[in-house]
Design a protein around this motif. Structure first.
Motif, PDB file in Angstrom:
ATOM      1  N   UNK A 248       0.831  -1.203   0.000  1.00 28.86           N
ATOM      2  CA  UNK A 248       0.000   0.000   0.000  1.00 28.86           C
ATOM      3  C   UNK A 248       0.868   1.256   0.000  1.00 28.86           C
ATOM      4  N   UNK A 249       0.218   2.395  -0.194  1.00 27.36           N
ATOM      5  CA  UNK A 249       0.884   3.692  -0.176  1.00 27.36           C
ATOM      6  C   UNK A 249       0.243   4.551   0.910  1.00 27.36           C
ATOM      7  N   UNK A 250       0.892   5.620   1.327  1.00 26.22           N
ATOM      8  CA  UNK A 250       0.279   6.491   2.344  1.00 26.22           C
ATOM      9  C   UNK A 250      -1.087   7.024   1.913  1.00 26.22           C
ATOM     10  N   UNK A 251      -1.238   7.391   0.633  1.00 29.07           N
ATOM     11  CA  UNK A 251      -2.528   7.923   0.184  1.00 29.07           C
ATOM     12  C   UNK A 251      -3.602   6.844   0.205  1.00 29.07           C
ATOM     13  N   UNK A 252      -3.270   5.625  -0.214  1.00 31.03           N
ATOM     14  CA  UNK A 252      -4.270   4.556  -0.173  1.00 31.03           C
ATOM     15  C   UNK A 252      -4.599   4.189   1.267  1.00 31.03           C
ATOM     16  N   UNK A 253      -3.607   4.249   2.144  1.00 33.97           N
ATOM     17  CA  UNK A 253      -3.878   4.025   3.567  1.00 33.97           C
ATOM     18  C   UNK A 253      -4.877   5.048   4.093  1.00 33.97           C
ATOM     19  N   UNK A 254      -4.772   6.301   3.631  1.00 36.25           N
ATOM     20  CA  UNK A 254      -5.728   7.328   4.038  1.00 36.25           C
ATOM     21  C   UNK A 254      -7.126   7.003   3.535  1.00 36.25           C
ATOM     22  N   UNK A 255      -7.213   6.535   2.289  1.00 43.47           N
ATOM     23  CA  UNK A 255      -8.511   6.148   1.735  1.00 43.47           C
ATOM     24  C   UNK A 255      -9.146   5.061   2.589  1.00 43.47           C
ATOM     25  N   UNK A 256      -8.388   4.020   2.900  1.00 45.17           N
ATOM     26  CA  UNK A 256      -8.924   2.916   3.693  1.00 45.17           C
ATOM     27  C   UNK A 256      -9.295   3.375   5.097  1.00 45.17           C
ATOM     28  N   UNK A 257      -8.468   4.228   5.680  1.00 44.29           N
ATOM     29  CA  UNK A 257      -8.746   4.717   7.031  1.00 44.29           C
ATOM     30  C   UNK A 257     -10.030   5.539   7.058  1.00 44.29           C
ATOM     31  N   UNK A 258     -10.248   6.348   6.047  1.00 46.90           N
ATOM     32  CA  UNK A 258     -11.478   7.151   5.985  1.00 46.90           C
ATOM     33  C   UNK A 258     -12.708   6.264   5.877  1.00 46.90           C
ATOM     34  N   UNK A 259     -12.628   5.249   5.017  1.00 48.86           N
ATOM     35  CA  UNK A 259     -13.765   4.339   4.870  1.00 48.86           C
ATOM     36  C   UNK A 259     -14.042   3.624   6.187  1.00 48.86           C
TER      37      UNK A 259
END
Length: 346
Positions: A248-259
């Motif tokens: 994963x990447x930091x931006x995708x981690x943010x997406x998953x965390x938001x969901x």
């Protein structure tokens, strides 16, 4: 209309190409001829908006053209209110037009109007302009044959498999009745929608019947923009939920965390079969809503999916619907391969 000095000298050729595609859409998909009533609301804030406006002037020389930034919202609403059922409204938007609390496309459909919407054009420039214009080519013999064939196979299938190059995502049960966005409105209540078109979509009847792994090469980030990581991210799915993301990447981690923060869990919902050959793994545009038509598979992450209700997720519940795009080597429905070598084979 004069050619803006800040645009390429090749603009007339691009406009001519766009006009050819749009003329076919108007006649074939909308059964709209130039003498019929049409209103085009446009802006001039991006190269694509300028090109499409010029192209529509070629196709519909007697239509009413309204510059969104040059008039008051009340004038636009008053003009639209005067239209009759089956008249055509075209919205050419560098962003997304806001008219107070007026939900524009919904209200236009309520009046029985035909609608072509081109939103978020300002997110695309350079080569993406060419890809977008290519995506407007409307091949009825392709969309109106392949689309219904895919729907028929989805609706009767008892399982499916997405092979993303060594990893498999397995749909272990039946699918919801598929819906089509193929520019064929002859049996639909509403005529039109967002362009470009080219998609058949569904989801698993039982969300928990989805298991396995899938490699994604693009995802929609927190700015609704196409984000392409340096290497594919592998999603691990258990009982319909994303439980891990390898590489994963930091931006995708943010997406998953938001969901996860808003929806509690990260469901895999929509199974989208994109059909538009203008977009591919190598021909991308930044606007996620446009790229969603890419020829291949995309999935949605999050509880939100307005087209289907689930016993534990009602329509309108869930805040997130994030599109992710799978490396697609093969797609099988039951024992039949329906996608290979970058194309649908039905």
């Amino acid at each position: 209309m004069s050619t803006p000095s800040n645009l390429s000298p090749s603009l007339p050729t691009i406009v001519d190409t766009a006009a050819g595609h749009l003329k076919n859409i108007l006649l074939t998909a909308f059964e709209h001829s130039p003498e019929k009533t049409a209103v085009i609301v446009y802006d001039q804030n991006s190269p694509l908006a300028t090109i499409l406006t010029a192209a529509y002037r070629t196709c519909l020389p007697t239509a009413t053209f309204i510059d969104f930034d040059a008039v008051a919202p009340a004038f636009i609403l008053q003009t639209l209110e005067q239209l009759q059922a089956s008249d055509l409204v075209i919205l050419i938007q560098s962003t997304n037009f806001r008219l107070e609390a007026y939900r524009l496309r919904v209200e236009l459909f309520k009046k029985g109007l035909k609608v072509i919407e081109h939103p978020h054009l300002g997110r695309m420039d350079g080569k993406e302009v060419d890809y977008y214009i290519d995506s407007l080519a409307y091949d009825a013999g392709y969309y109106r044959v392949v689309g219904p064939a895919l729907k028929a196979k989805i609706d009767k299938a008892s399982n499916g498999v997405i092979d993303s190059g060594g990893e498999q995502l397995i749909f272990g049960g039946k699918f919801e009745s598929a819906k089509m966005n193929i520019g064929d409105y002859r049996e639909m209540k509403n005529v039109g929608g967002q362009f470009p078109i080219g998609e058949v979509f569904t989801e698993s009847v039982d969300l928990e019947a989805v298991n396995g792994r899938v490699r994604i090469f693009v995802f929609g980030d927190t700015t609704f923009t196409v984000n392409r990581p340096e290497k594919p991210i592998t999603l691990i799915v258990s009982k319909g939920q994303v439980v891990d993301a390898l590489d994963s990447t930091p931006e995708f981690d943010r997406v998953l965390a938001n969901i996860h923060a808003d929806d509690g869990v990260i469901w895999v919902r929509e199974l989208g079969l994109g059909m538009n050959p203008a977009f591919s793994k190598d021909r991308t545009v930044r606007d996620i809503g446009t790229y969603e038509r890419m020829c291949g598979i995309h999935l949605s992450l999050g509880s939100k999916h307005g087209s289907y209700a689930k016993p534990h997720i009602k329509r309108g519940e869930g805040r997130h619907h994030v599109d992710v795009f799978a490396i697609t080597e093969s797609v099988r429905l039951d024992d039949e391969e329906v996608y290979r070598d970058g194309a649908w084979v039905v």
